[in-house]
Scaffold this active site. Structure first.
Site, PDB file in Angstrom:
ATOM      1  N   ILE A  36       0.791  -1.224  -0.024  1.00 29.16           N
ATOM      2  CA  ILE A  36       0.070   0.041   0.021  1.00 29.16           C
ATOM      3  C   ILE A  36       0.698   1.098   0.115  1.00 29.16           C
ATOM      4  CG2 ILE A  36      -2.189  -0.915   0.831  1.00 29.16           C
ATOM      5  CD1 ILE A  36      -1.286  -0.026   3.593  1.00 29.16           C
ATOM      6  N   GLY A  70       7.142   4.176   3.115  1.00 32.83           N
ATOM      7  CA  GLY A  70       7.403   5.141   3.854  1.00 32.83           C
ATOM      8  C   GLY A  70       9.035   5.287   4.237  1.00 32.83           C
ATOM      9  N   SER A  71       8.991   5.941   5.250  1.00 34.97           N
ATOM     10  CA  SER A  71      10.785   5.963   5.460  1.00 34.97           C
ATOM     11  C   SER A  71      11.210   4.537   6.017  1.00 34.97           C
ATOM     12  CB  SER A  71      11.026   7.009   6.490  1.00 34.97           C
ATOM     13  OG  SER A  71      10.182   6.635   7.710  1.00 34.97           O
ATOM     14  N   VAL A  91       8.999  -0.591   2.692  1.00 34.88           N
ATOM     15  CA  VAL A  91       7.583  -0.681   2.286  1.00 34.88           C
ATOM     16  C   VAL A  91       6.458  -1.119   2.925  1.00 34.88           C
ATOM     17  CG1 VAL A  91       6.494  -1.977   0.368  1.00 34.88           C
ATOM     18  CG2 VAL A  91       8.941  -1.453   0.127  1.00 34.88           C
ATOM     19  N   ASP A 122       9.301  14.569   9.744  1.00 33.50           N
ATOM     20  CA  ASP A 122       8.902  14.482   8.314  1.00 33.50           C
ATOM     21  C   ASP A 122       7.619  14.542   8.287  1.00 33.50           C
ATOM     22  OD1 ASP A 122       9.279  13.713   5.730  1.00 33.50           O
ATOM     23  OD2 ASP A 122       9.796  11.622   5.975  1.00 33.50           O
TER      24      ASP A 122
END
Ligand code: NAG
Ligand code: NAG
Ligand code: NAG
Ligand code: NAG
Ligand code: NAG
Ligand code: NAG
Length: 408
Positions: free
Chosen positions: A102, A105-106, A109, A234
């Site tokens: 989906i 991100g940092s 996956v 972030d």
């Protein structure tokens, strides 16, 4: 007797006048402040500093509110971090299949998964290439990893995406989060497929302000109530997720703690932060403060207002990529807010104008180049609460039906 009567009348009048003065003083300053504060663009001076100061001053009541809020959220019993086996998570996510993917991100996956007990979760799996580096770091401070994760999983707040557990097997590092049905704010605002179908929910100013406020409350909690305080680093629209009730929640916080990037190392790499959202001061001076999150949130607020990406290509004049701050900033500060508002939402109705202006004004203060000129999260939450109230109040008669958001 006469003396007694005259005396008590005198005392009564005295007390009354003192009370009246106090009341006048209090109400007067409230009115003044709220007036000057919500009329930035009317005054043709959207980002003049004086109103900001008045915003910041008036919120003792907010501090009380936030105490209540934090009280209620911390009273939820802290759950234990769950430790999962790798095979359990592989099962849950259909062997990390493409269909379950989906996003990313940092550090990894993200896959959608369903645990054996039926809970839907989002599973983040550490990326391959950085694994070796990470593994080395972890060996140095393996215990730190666990205790930090335990710490993060104890953070429960209605506007944070909860960490449910983790998996640590050989080189595999996975994190398990609550699953957010309605995806990320970024997708809703910028994914063209979503514009027609899913995102009509977001096409009201009240909803946009509410999302801004939800996110601000999550960050406020991280800054002020997490122990030790957490700077997200972030903040961006793809890290703001929407649950089944369309409540916005901040995700991906605290991960900087577990990455290979620490201290100077992340300064030299480009890993932390995202183009378009990085606090210029942090970028230049490498000093990380909570005000860096404030900058990121300011950019998100501008996205909510304009519907533009943090960095976009301006179709109208075919110049290069442009930041939403450079795009919207000058227009908002010259009082031309209308020209940058997201046309999908439409022109704010009369009672919404003030609210939208207040959000724009807050956003512009957040993206101030100098961190110390930016408001803190307490100020921001106060402003957005006020904006939402403005939206709701004059709306009350019409929208008692629309106020309750869909839930199931
Ligand atoms: C505040 O605004 C109200 C109407 O919005 C107005 O009647 C009042 O005079 C204003 N007060 C000040 C101090 O500007
Ligand atoms: C936020 O700023 C205001 C002043 O603008 C200050 O009074 C308040 O203590 C600050 N709050 C925090 C949590 O730093
Ligand atoms: C996952 O892979 C294993 C072998 O690696 C296989 O035995 C299992 O059936 C697979 N599960 C699913 C749900 O595809
Ligand atoms: C991940 O690493 C393994 C060995 O370390 C390698 O065999 C595999 O191809 C890598 N996968 C990807 C997607 O890079
Ligand atoms: C968002 O949540 C609602 C239920 O609250 C659901 O009906 C809808 O399908 C969800 N939208 C998306 C895009 O997942
Ligand atoms: C949605 O709201 C309902 C009631 O307001 C609540 O019971 C439910 O837990 C909420 N769902 C989420 C995912 O927060």
């Amino acid at each position: 007797m006469a003396f007694l009567i005259v005396g008590s009348i005198g005392a009564f009048v005295g007390i009354c006048s003192v009370l009246y003065c106090l009341w006048q003083w209090k109400c007067g300053s409230w009115l003044c402040r709220s007036n000057s504060s919500v009329q930035p663009t009317v005054a043709n001076d959207a980002i003049a500093p004086p109103p900001l100061r008045s915003f910041s001053l008036r919120h003792n009541s907010l501090r009380r509110l936030s105490r209540q809020r934090s009280g209620s959220s911390s009273s939820k019993q802290a759950e234990k971090t769950q430790s999962f086996s790798f095979s359990e998570l592989a099962d849950a996510s259909n062997n990390f299949s493409i269909e379950n993917r989906i996003g990313s991100g940092s550090f990894g996956v993200v896959y959608r998964g369903k645990l054996r007990d039926g809970r839907e979760v989002a599973i983040k799996r550490g990326e391959n290439d950085s694994l070796e580096k990470k593994a080395k770091k972890f060996q140095e401070k393996e215990t730190a990893f666990e205790s930090e994760l335990a710490l993060l999983s104890r953070l429960h707040h209605k506007h944070l995406v909860g960490l449910i557990g983790f998996c640590q097997e050989n080189d595999e590092r996975l994190l398990v989060y609550e699953y957010m049905t309605n995806g990320s704010l970024h997708d809703h605002l910028h994914n063209t497929n979503n514009i027609e179908k899913g995102s009509s929910e977001l096409n009201s100013w009240k909803m946009r302000i509410k999302i801004g406020l939800d996110a601000a409350r999550g960050i406020h909690y991280l800054h002020n109530y997490a122990v030790p305080p957490i700077i997200h680093r972030d903040i961006k629209s793809s890290n703001i997720l929407l649950d089944a009730n369309w409540t916005a929640r901040v995700s991906d916080f605290g991960l900087s703690l577990m990455g290979p990037e620490s201290d100077q190392q992340f300064m030299s790499t480009t890993a932390v932060g995202t183009v378009g959202y990085i606090d210029p001061e942090y970028y230049v001076l490498n000093v990380l403060t909570p005000k860096s999150d404030v900058y990121g949130l300011g950019v998100v607020l501008l996205e909510l207002l304009t519907g533009r990406k943090a960095v976009f290509r301006n179709r109208e004049d075919r110049t290069g990529p442009m930041g939403v701050v450079e795009y919207a900033g000058p227009r908002i500060s010259t009082g031309d807010l209308q020209s940058v508002l997201d046309t999908r939402v439409g022109v704010p109705e009369i009672h919404e104008v003030e609210a939208v202006e207040l959000m724009a004004y807050t956003a512009m203060n957040c993206v101030n180049l100098e961190g110390k000129e930016r408001p803190n999260m307490t100020n921001i939450v106060a402003n957005l609460e006020k904006a939402l109230t403005l939206c709701e109040n004059s709306h009350a008669s019409l929208s008692s039906t629309t106020i309750s958001l869909p839930s199931d």
